[in-house]
Design an enzyme around this catalytic site. Structure first.
Site, PDB file in Angstrom:
ATOM      1  N   LYS A 184       0.834  -1.206   0.000  1.00 17.12           N
ATOM      2  CA  LYS A 184       0.000   0.000   0.000  1.00 17.12           C
ATOM      3  C   LYS A 184       0.874   1.265   0.000  1.00 17.12           C
ATOM      4  O   LYS A 184       2.061   1.199   0.315  1.00 17.12           O
ATOM      5  CB  LYS A 184      -0.951  -0.034   1.210  1.00 17.12           C
ATOM      6  CG  LYS A 184      -1.898  -1.250   1.214  1.00 17.12           C
ATOM      7  CD  LYS A 184      -2.949  -1.139   0.159  1.00 17.12           C
ATOM      8  CE  LYS A 184      -3.859  -2.264  -0.198  1.00 17.12           C
ATOM      9  NZ  LYS A 184      -4.188  -3.420   0.510  1.00 17.12           N
TER      10      LYS A 184
HETATM   11  C1  LIG Z   1      -5.419  -4.498   0.801  1.00 17.88           C
HETATM   12  C2  LIG Z   1      -6.903  -4.350   0.799  1.00 17.88           C
HETATM   13  C3  LIG Z   1      -7.703  -4.779   1.861  1.00 17.88           C
HETATM   14  C4  LIG Z   1      -7.158  -5.616   2.974  1.00 17.88           C
HETATM   15  O1  LIG Z   1      -6.171  -5.026   3.704  1.00 17.88           O
HETATM   16  P1  LIG Z   1      -5.354  -5.872   4.785  1.00 17.88           P
HETATM   17  O2  LIG Z   1      -4.639  -4.814   5.557  1.00 17.88           O
HETATM   18  O3  LIG Z   1      -4.442  -6.789   4.043  1.00 17.88           O
HETATM   19  O4  LIG Z   1      -6.349  -6.609   5.618  1.00 17.88           O
HETATM   20  C5  LIG Z   1      -9.052  -4.495   1.843  1.00 17.88           C
HETATM   21  N1  LIG Z   1      -9.618  -3.856   0.818  1.00 17.88           N
HETATM   22  C6  LIG Z   1      -8.897  -3.467  -0.252  1.00 17.88           C
HETATM   23  C7  LIG Z   1      -9.586  -2.749  -1.364  1.00 17.88           C
HETATM   24  C8  LIG Z   1      -7.528  -3.715  -0.299  1.00 17.88           C
HETATM   25  O5  LIG Z   1      -6.820  -3.387  -1.386  1.00 17.88           O
END
Ligand SMILES: *Cc1c(COP(=O)(O)O)cnc(C)c1O
Length: 393
Positions: A184
């Site tokens: 991210k």
């Molecule tokens: C990465 C992501 C998640 C999940 O995030 P985590 O921190 O891995 O639980 C949820 N929704 C979207 C759209 C994502 O890209």
């Protein structure tokens, strides 16, 4: 052959190591003063009254759903085109995800489509700011009507530094949830955050994030003595340790000034691909996107061949995302068919995500652009050929 181009490389500043060492030198490694400080930064960044760091988006969303008392018998509306976690958290608390198809131009769930899926069992909607472009949350609030008591939980995993009409995630929802997962824009490997302006919900999430306890570890020892705690509602374990929170302040502090460079990089792709037989999501006026991912769409029949061509050229790509109701779990549990969510399905069958991150060099991006241009020529050729074969049948 050229060096392979990674799909993602983090850009943690060098100062991060010292911040982690400071936590190691402290008595407790888990949630403490560093988390408190970062939560303060998040409140300021988003203009929110409450923020909680969590061990992931997923665990934060479960804590939020528990705080909203959503469970068996309840329905939660989610887009069909998203990462599986958006729907999985609804399943995990025993509620039912109600999928709606997305807009064919933006791939976002529209306010009208969400409102159209409301029943007397609907308790929440989880709009997803896919790839960084924000959904119309103010419009969704209006479409749902103020009196219905349906919570809006923003999936802002792609939208940390996004805005829409000058407004940030969390401005019109009950809760907005972020992810600090490894790929991210802001990352600590694994982590997330919940923000809210609702004091009642904040109080409940404070506890559903930590087993349902009325006091966290730091609070139990406040005032130099032990303080008893109680459990009044069922919670999960979703707090973030200081050890990981220490990776965040420098990134949060600089993310807004780093955004224009990321946007310029995405626009370089857009300019280069104009006129090619690859589809891109449409950008809406008034939206400033965090450009979390750069997706392109090729004819579904050519997608896996296209990925193998890119891989052969040393370019690592991913697919974000196959339509969620088309994964085996949801198909088998609910009997979904692709034609129920045609836009999401078609996008998911042709999508390829290109590398887009701060440490991607100009040369590397040129290599990706050249590879996609080559691909586009071959796709046009292969499409003509398959059309000719179909026509001859
Ligand atoms: C990465 C992501 C998640 C999940 O995030 P985590 O921190 O891995 O639980 C949820 N929704 C979207 C759209 C994502 O890209």
């Amino acid at each position: 052959m050229n060096e392979p181009i990674e799909f993602y490389r983090h850009a943690l500043p060098k100062s991060t190591a010292a911040a982690v060492e400071a936590v190691i030198a402290s008595p407790f490694l888990t949630s403490g003063s560093v988390c408190k400080r970062v939560e303060g930064m998040l409140c300021e960044f988003f203009g929110a009254s409450h923020a909680f760091l969590t061990s992931s988006w997923t665990n934060g969303a479960i804590a939020a759903l528990l705080a909203l008392d959503i469970g068996p018998g309840d329905e939660v509306i989610v887009p069909a085109q998203t990462f599986i976690a958006t729907a999985n958290v609804v399943e995990l608390v025993g509620a039912t995800p109600i999928f709606v198809d997305v807009d064919p131009h933006t791939l976002l769930m529209s306010a009208e489509a969400a409102a159209g899926a409301v029943t007397e069992r609907t308790r929440a909607v989880i709009p997803v700011h896919l790839y960084g472009q924000m959904c119309d949350i103010a419009g969704l609030r209006k479409a749902l009507g103020p009196s219905r008591g349906i919570a809006i939980i923003e999936d802002a995993a792609h939208a940390f530094e996004s805005s829409r009409d000058g407004e940030l995630p969390g401005s019109h929802s009950d809760v907005a949830i972020f992810s600090f997962y490894a790929t991210k824009n802001v990352t600590c490997g694994e982590g997330g955050a919940i923000i809210t302006n609702r004091a009642d919900l904040a109080q409940r999430m404070h506890s559903t994030r930590l087993h349902g306890m009325s006091k966290g570890a730091a609070d139990r020892f406040q005032g130099g003595r032990y303080n008893h705690w109680d459990m009044t509602l069922l919670g999960t374990k979703a707090n973030l340790p200081d050890l990981l929170a220490a990776l965040l302040p420098d990134q949060i502090g600089s993310i807004r000034e780093r955004l224009p460079e990321r946007q310029a990089m995405a626009n370089r792709y857009r300019d280069a691909f104009r006129g090619l037989p690859v589809r891109l999501p449409e950008l809406l006026p008034g939206c400033s996107t965090a450009e979390h991912l750069f997706p392109i769409h090729v004819p579904p029949a050519q997608r896996d061949w296209a990925i193998s061509k890119l891989n052969a050229g040393g370019i690592n790509v991913t697919v974000n995302y196959r339509s969620v109701p088309d994964t085996s779990y949801y198909r088998e549990k609910y009997g979904f068919r692709p034609e129920q969510f045609p836009v999401s399905y078609e996008w998911g069958e042709g999508e390829i995500t290109l590398p887009l991150y701060e440490r991607l060099t100009a040369d590397e991006q040129e290599r990706v652009i050249a590879a996609v241009r080559n691909l586009a020529d071959e796709i046009a050729f292969r499409e003509d050929k398959s059309a000719a074969i179909t026509g001859a049948r």
